[in-house]
Design an enzyme around this catalytic site. Sequence first.
Site, PDB file in Angstrom:
ATOM      1  N   LEU A  97      25.491  -8.714  13.074  1.00 41.79           N
ATOM      2  CA  LEU A  97      24.734  -8.630  11.829  1.00 41.79           C
ATOM      3  C   LEU A  97      23.876  -7.363  11.813  1.00 41.79           C
ATOM      4  CD1 LEU A  97      23.671  -9.782   9.131  1.00 41.79           C
ATOM      5  CD2 LEU A  97      21.995 -11.097  10.469  1.00 41.79           C
ATOM      6  N   PRO A 119      21.787  -0.182  13.005  1.00 45.87           N
ATOM      7  CA  PRO A 119      20.722   0.773  13.323  1.00 45.87           C
ATOM      8  C   PRO A 119      19.703   0.925  12.199  1.00 45.87           C
ATOM      9  CG  PRO A 119      22.837   1.652  14.043  1.00 45.87           C
ATOM     10  CD  PRO A 119      23.133   0.389  13.280  1.00 45.87           C
ATOM     11  N   ILE A 130      24.053  -5.893  19.979  1.00 48.45           N
ATOM     12  CA  ILE A 130      24.984  -7.022  19.969  1.00 48.45           C
ATOM     13  C   ILE A 130      25.117  -7.601  21.378  1.00 48.45           C
ATOM     14  CG2 ILE A 130      27.281  -7.812  19.355  1.00 48.45           C
ATOM     15  CD1 ILE A 130      25.435  -6.768  17.019  1.00 48.45           C
ATOM     16  N   ASN A 143      19.332 -20.569  11.161  1.00 48.98           N
ATOM     17  CA  ASN A 143      18.464 -21.746  11.279  1.00 48.98           C
ATOM     18  C   ASN A 143      18.639 -22.395  12.649  1.00 48.98           C
ATOM     19  OD1 ASN A 143      17.197 -21.671   8.747  1.00 48.98           O
ATOM     20  ND2 ASN A 143      18.881 -22.758   7.776  1.00 48.98           N
ATOM     21  N   ASN A 147     -10.382 -25.628  41.014  1.00 53.45           N
ATOM     22  CA  ASN A 147     -11.215 -24.796  40.152  1.00 53.45           C
ATOM     23  C   ASN A 147     -11.065 -25.250  38.698  1.00 53.45           C
ATOM     24  OD1 ASN A 147     -12.143 -22.624  38.471  1.00 53.45           O
ATOM     25  ND2 ASN A 147     -12.024 -21.254  40.238  1.00 53.45           N
ATOM     26  N   GLN A 168      -0.300 -14.776  35.566  1.00 53.95           N
ATOM     27  CA  GLN A 168      -1.706 -14.495  35.865  1.00 53.95           C
ATOM     28  C   GLN A 168      -2.235 -15.432  36.943  1.00 53.95           C
ATOM     29  OE1 GLN A 168      -3.180 -11.926  34.503  1.00 53.95           O
ATOM     30  NE2 GLN A 168      -5.265 -12.189  35.314  1.00 53.95           N
ATOM     31  N   GLU A 205      16.666 -13.145  16.316  1.00 61.23           N
ATOM     32  CA  GLU A 205      16.910 -14.244  15.367  1.00 61.23           C
ATOM     33  C   GLU A 205      15.878 -14.231  14.237  1.00 61.23           C
ATOM     34  OE1 GLU A 205      19.614 -14.896  16.205  1.00 61.23           O
ATOM     35  OE2 GLU A 205      19.971 -16.213  17.902  1.00 61.23           O
ATOM     36  N   ASN A 264       9.041 -12.674  14.542  1.00 63.49           N
ATOM     37  CA  ASN A 264       8.054 -13.690  14.190  1.00 63.49           C
ATOM     38  C   ASN A 264       7.236 -13.306  12.963  1.00 63.49           C
ATOM     39  OD1 ASN A 264       9.088 -15.155  16.242  1.00 63.49           O
ATOM     40  ND2 ASN A 264       7.216 -15.255  17.464  1.00 63.49           N
TER      41      ASN A 264
END
Length: 382
Positions: free
Chosen positions: A126, A129, A158, A240, A278, A337, A364, A367
């Site tokens: 899909l 560039p 891809i 989806n 801790n 961390q 996909e 965000n």
Amino acid sequence: MTMVTTTAEEREAILGAVREFAETELAPFAAERDEKHLFPRESLRKAGELGLGGIYVREEFGGSEFARVDTVAIFEELAKGDPTVAAYISIHNMVAWMIDTYGTEAQRAEWLPRLTGMEIFGGYCLTEPGAGSDAAAIATSAIRDGEDYVLTGVKQFISGAGEAGVYVVMARTGEPGSRGISAFVVPASLDGISFGADEKKMGWHAQPTRQVIFDEVRVPAANILQGEGRGFSIAMSALNGGRLNIAACSIGGAQWAMERAVRYVHERFTFGEPLADNPTIQFALADMRTELHAARLMVRDGAEAVDEKAPDMAMRCAMAKRFATDAGFEVANRALQLHGGYGYLQDYGIEKVVRDLRVHQILEGTNEIMRLIVGREVLKEA
């Protein structure tokens, strides 16, 4: 398309088999495959024997036909073994699902038995560039010439390029914008297909990522999915499920990293006391556990929306993908961390998971695009 429903006992047996596969075929080799950039062909074929090449493909041609709520649990287990390989299995399944859902009987009979068994691998073409988030702006052309379409263009980023035996390719057959895009099933053996160099990536080293270049590739007209102009809607419907799968992979990888962090803070002593005593460590682990639990619930909600064909399924999948991939990366990074300097070493495996999960916030649909999808739906409700 009727889904196979599973009882609780059947579901646990399925997940147990997947867990065993991840523990024997993926986890022991993850570090070496990452370091040496090895594509695990033989392990993928064993995945096919287990039914993982067509997880939500109909049984008629070898699929497992599981519901999406079961599918996301499967991908979480796979990602605990190796998020990179799990993510490639997701992409392969998207290809098989598109052919199963939108293909003719002849197309399904030709490709699905080999795809579901992972005798051949699938690639999804899909992105270009000059067309990433704006997928409707693709420029790869497909010009009708007699009984063929002639494909010309370049696809970018891809997964599995050069390894796949078949590609589902989105190309422009008509007007600008989404209505001019069509989907084609393109065998890798056709003349005129070549590949760019393997990209040097931050993570996902165990699967190749390359350009796929189409130089006047003649594709039989019989290989079009659903006719001209249907490609964009096919691509979006596939995404989806792909978003849920990659979200589940983020949860699985992060869960693995968190479990290693829990073990480490029990073993590591500072100032004469175990790190686990801790309160700040306990708070961090509490937040990690909470975020993964919330992410898992959101992904399951998105999966239920797809299973039910809910009118708001695109929004719920987008919400789940955004939340789970952000949470997965943050949890893995916190696990690093908690290991201190050791987390930065390849020997512990945590830094690999951090590198692998970072791209899940991009692919996909970034965000940012997930937020755009959700925000638009919210405004429609006003």
